[in-house]
Design an enzyme around this catalytic site. Sequence first.
Site, mmCIF file in Angstrom:
data_model
loop_
_atom_site.group_PDB
_atom_site.id
_atom_site.type_symbol
_atom_site.label_atom_id
_atom_site.label_comp_id
_atom_site.label_asym_id
_atom_site.label_seq_id
_atom_site.Cartn_x
_atom_site.Cartn_y
_atom_site.Cartn_z
ATOM 1 C CG ASN A 100 -11.612 -9.506 -1.138
ATOM 2 O OD1 ASN A 100 -12.052 -10.529 -1.627
ATOM 3 N ND2 ASN A 100 -11.713 -8.324 -1.716
ATOM 4 C CG ASP A 118 -10.248 -7.635 7.300
ATOM 5 O OD1 ASP A 118 -10.246 -6.397 7.204
ATOM 6 O OD2 ASP A 118 -10.239 -8.394 6.312
ATOM 7 C CG HIS A 156 -6.612 -5.873 9.536
ATOM 8 N ND1 HIS A 156 -5.798 -6.546 8.671
ATOM 9 C CD2 HIS A 156 -7.541 -5.252 8.760
ATOM 10 C CE1 HIS A 156 -6.197 -6.346 7.435
ATOM 11 N NE2 HIS A 156 -7.276 -5.573 7.460
HETATM 12 O O1 DOR Z 1 -13.163 -8.152 3.028
HETATM 13 C C1 DOR Z 1 -12.459 -7.157 3.095
HETATM 14 N N1 DOR Z 1 -13.006 -5.940 3.252
HETATM 15 N N2 DOR Z 1 -11.147 -7.292 2.980
HETATM 16 C C2 DOR Z 1 -10.343 -6.226 2.867
HETATM 17 O O2 DOR Z 1 -9.157 -6.395 2.772
HETATM 18 C C3 DOR Z 1 -10.911 -4.860 2.830
HETATM 19 C C4 DOR Z 1 -12.199 -4.834 3.526
HETATM 20 C C5 DOR Z 1 -12.965 -3.559 3.350
HETATM 21 O O3 DOR Z 1 -12.369 -2.484 3.460
HETATM 22 O O4 DOR Z 1 -14.173 -3.612 3.173
#
Ligand code: DOR
Length: 424
Positions: A277, A304, A59
Amino acid sequence: MLIKGGRIIDPAQELDGVFDLGITNGVIDRIAEHLEPHAGEEIIDATNCVVAPGFIDMHVHLREPGFPEKETIATGAAAAVAGGFTAVACMPNTNPAIDSPQIVQQILTIAGNAKLARVYPVAAITRARAGAEELDYAALQAAGAVAFSDDGNTVMNAGVLRSAALAAGNVSGCFISHCEDEHIKLDAVMHLGAASEKLGLPGSPAVAEDIIVARDLQIAKNTEKAWHIAHLSTKGSVSLMDWSRSQGVIATCEVAPHHLLFIDESIAELGSRAKVNPPLRERDDAAALRNAVRESKIDVFATDHAPHTAEEKSADISTAAVGFTGLEIAVGAYALAIPDLPLRRFIELLSTNPARVLGVPGGTLKLGTVGDVTIFADRKWIVESGKFYSKGKATPFEAMNLPRRAIATIVGGELKMHEGRVLQ
Ligand code: DOR
């Protein structure tokens, strides 16, 4: 290449002991207690280190095409090997989105030229990630997509998602859910609770996540599509995941390090740096996630990795970009979050399981498999984001003391990182 004297741990073959490991023509071809190098063979000394199958981060956001000021595939792949990852799966919230075979191929070509980590594109579930129109999943997979997700957004229309899952039934790549109900979340910038009330900021309650986790696992059950839930952040998600699997749902899930180590209260001190997020939740959510890892209810450690520019992250929390860089802190952060986690389990979460979930090479050091290896050690270090290879420097982990780090990253038998230096 001959890797000498390390403690080799490979959960896939129940191996744990001090051995030498040889790689020839990109393939693992020898493991034994004492191996003599072939003529001219490169030797890596792994004494006092752990030698593991290459870590795979399923991810990450590499921002190309569309947002090279945040990250490029080359800088993201450099950050990956710097952090000990031999492979990453990149999410489709690019511009254009990864919603056509051409874009999948474009990413693979750029990643191939970068010659660092392996990069596996995750294609969108819906066209332009707009949540309405299905795609040709077989064509996307044939081009090289390993999974499907509208990550960054939730597919809010359950009918669209169910229909897409049925259409993708003959394609092996799993669906990956980003779980946040937009109609509950609205303009929230953090978790809804005592901390958001104290700060006077709009919050999103845990139920915004739980409701979508429950829904998507029911769609998985109904369609029999292989499913993966991204970045669990609530204790409710953990229970729903556990219950669904007990009912026969075929699904896996991941956590990210920040949700194990930080909570909503951290926002008061860290501000925009910790805006993400799904948001940082409450103390008992983080504790439930750590326990779920210990109890083998979590399959994958992901990051992430979501780089943004310094300007975007230095804005006021209401307008600052969401997410932060993660590839270069993950190995240390996970060790800090759960210091008592057995190494075997640590490696399953970072290598064995993500390889299995994505159906990609690696995840083991068995003879005849790809020569992707991560060497790491329990050495303390202090996070200095200025030294990151990623363009994204914002991180809530800044200046933290972490107890473990990657020492070398080997991809296809080639040394790509050694002692913190990426070898181009
Ligand atoms: O914090 C986040 N940033 N959560 C996500 O799901 C997308 C990501 C982003 O692409 O910046």
